[in-house]
Scaffold this active site. Sequence first.
Site, short mmCIF file in Angstrom:
data_model
loop_
_atom_site.label_atom_id
_atom_site.label_comp_id
_atom_site.label_asym_id
_atom_site.label_seq_id
_atom_site.Cartn_x
_atom_site.Cartn_y
_atom_site.Cartn_z
N HIS A 122 39.99 -24.58 -5.56
CA HIS A 122 40.61 -25.43 -5.90
C HIS A 122 39.76 -26.53 -6.74
O HIS A 122 40.37 -27.73 -7.56
CB HIS A 122 41.48 -26.41 -4.92
CG HIS A 122 40.36 -27.00 -3.81
ND1 HIS A 122 39.93 -26.87 -2.76
CD2 HIS A 122 39.79 -28.34 -4.16
CE1 HIS A 122 39.42 -27.47 -1.96
NE2 HIS A 122 38.95 -28.48 -3.01
N ASP A 152 40.97 -19.40 -1.08
CA ASP A 152 40.34 -20.80 -1.70
C ASP A 152 38.92 -20.34 -2.27
O ASP A 152 38.19 -21.55 -1.94
CB ASP A 152 40.69 -22.02 -0.95
CG ASP A 152 40.56 -23.33 -1.77
OD1 ASP A 152 40.39 -23.18 -3.18
OD2 ASP A 152 40.47 -24.25 -1.16
N GLY A 227 35.00 -34.48 -2.88
CA GLY A 227 33.74 -34.38 -3.40
C GLY A 227 33.21 -33.45 -2.77
O GLY A 227 31.95 -32.77 -3.32
N ASN A 228 33.18 -33.25 -1.30
CA ASN A 228 32.50 -32.30 -0.60
C ASN A 228 33.07 -30.98 -0.63
O ASN A 228 32.23 -30.03 -0.34
CB ASN A 228 32.64 -32.67 0.87
CG ASN A 228 31.64 -33.77 1.38
OD1 ASN A 228 31.82 -34.83 1.76
ND2 ASN A 228 30.45 -33.22 1.44
N SER A 229 34.26 -30.80 -1.24
CA SER A 229 34.72 -29.52 -1.19
C SER A 229 33.76 -28.47 -2.09
O SER A 229 33.47 -28.87 -3.25
CB SER A 229 36.16 -29.52 -2.15
OG SER A 229 37.24 -30.07 -1.59
N LEU A 284 46.91 -4.19 5.77
CA LEU A 284 47.56 -3.62 6.95
C LEU A 284 48.92 -3.15 6.53
O LEU A 284 49.46 -1.94 6.73
CB LEU A 284 47.65 -4.20 8.16
CG LEU A 284 46.37 -4.12 8.98
CD1 LEU A 284 46.84 -4.88 10.46
CD2 LEU A 284 46.14 -2.73 9.40
N GLY A 285 49.59 -3.82 5.80
CA GLY A 285 50.91 -3.26 5.14
C GLY A 285 51.99 -3.86 6.28
O GLY A 285 52.66 -3.04 6.65
N VAL A 286 51.67 -5.07 6.88
CA VAL A 286 52.50 -5.39 7.99
C VAL A 286 53.04 -6.88 7.87
O VAL A 286 52.15 -7.62 7.19
CB VAL A 286 51.72 -5.30 9.39
CG1 VAL A 286 51.57 -3.92 9.80
CG2 VAL A 286 50.50 -5.99 9.37
N ILE A 288 53.17 -9.93 10.40
CA ILE A 288 52.62 -10.30 11.63
C ILE A 288 52.82 -11.74 12.19
O ILE A 288 52.79 -12.45 11.09
CB ILE A 288 51.41 -9.75 11.96
CG1 ILE A 288 50.44 -10.42 10.77
CG2 ILE A 288 51.08 -8.37 11.77
CD1 ILE A 288 48.95 -9.86 10.91
#
Length: 376
Positions: A122, A152, A227-229, A284-286, A288
């Site tokens: 971001h 992210d 600004g910390n991101s 995994l194709g699930v 959950i």
Amino acid sequence: MKQFFHLFLAALIGGVAAAALVVGLNDGRPALASQASIAPAAAPLLVAQGSPAEELPAPLDLRPAARLAIPAVVHIKAFTKDRQREAVKALFSEKPPSRKPREGEGSGVIYTSGGYIVTNHHVVANATDITVTTTDRKTYPASLVGEDPKSDLAVLRIDGKDLPYLKLADSDAVEPGAWVLAVGNPFGLTSTVTAGIVSARGRSINLLSDLDAIESFLQTDAAVNPGNSGGALVTADGKLAGINTAIASQTGKFQGYSFAIPSNLVQRIADDIIAYGSYRRAFLGVEISTFTNSDQQRLGLNNRTEGVVIDAIFAGGSAAAAGLKVDDLIVRVGKRTIRDLPELTELIGRARVGETLKLTVVRNGSEVEVVVPLID
């Protein structure tokens, strides 16, 4: 009477001798009269009732960790030209669009000495120009190597050599209560260091909108602000524990809780982006979800309180090929106990295509081990 006189004389002589001894020990200076003015000869003692006295531990010195971390954290400026908005304005005006760029700021962490930098997606999303400033005030143009919005994370590259970088901590070993530093550029205040402790692990705060997003944050109380991101969460011994990403706030500013992507997941995704230009994620194709009280009653698992339930299985995926079933309750991956959904999504996200996972599931009340080969 003579006996009393002899006793008195002996006491008087003893008192004079004791006074002379005190004066001698003080090098001829009078003894101090006030106990408050006496400098302590030893470290303060903590005395608990019914227990022996113990010395207080020395305060933790975080300066060496800060010295390592500050040079490895950079200031990022991302410029975006809002072409779409300017084009709409141009339809109703004879003036040509100005295309004035918008500027966003954030932080990044030098990942390798050759110029790869990890930050949040971001921070640089939709940027047309990116610049990086290091702590020695050198500014570099940066290119976007790759990004993964579902975690992210993004990786940048600058033309630098022998850059300072941080060793990676094992984020699985970073426990609640451990001291950490947050290093970044809040409000444009470059190279700012704050301290706190790890408050929790495996947090999901529904920050990312995708259903298959990976959220398993380290939660801390180190102050993090806009600004910390993209900046560094650092252990007390100066290793990278995570990438600071978000805060829980009703004001947009720090209110006691901040969240970082754990370093083990950062390493997995960043290495793929550097090698392939994108994150090669195993699935995994699930479908959950975290085990709930209603699942407990529905499945008759009154002795279970934790785990992840398989709600659906998709044809052609890893789960279907391995023989996993709807309503299986996943309780372990290898030897690691699975408490909830964020833990499982992080572990699967860290696995590579072609590897196998050994899942322990509860099926019809009994534990079953299932080996799952991961496919993309």
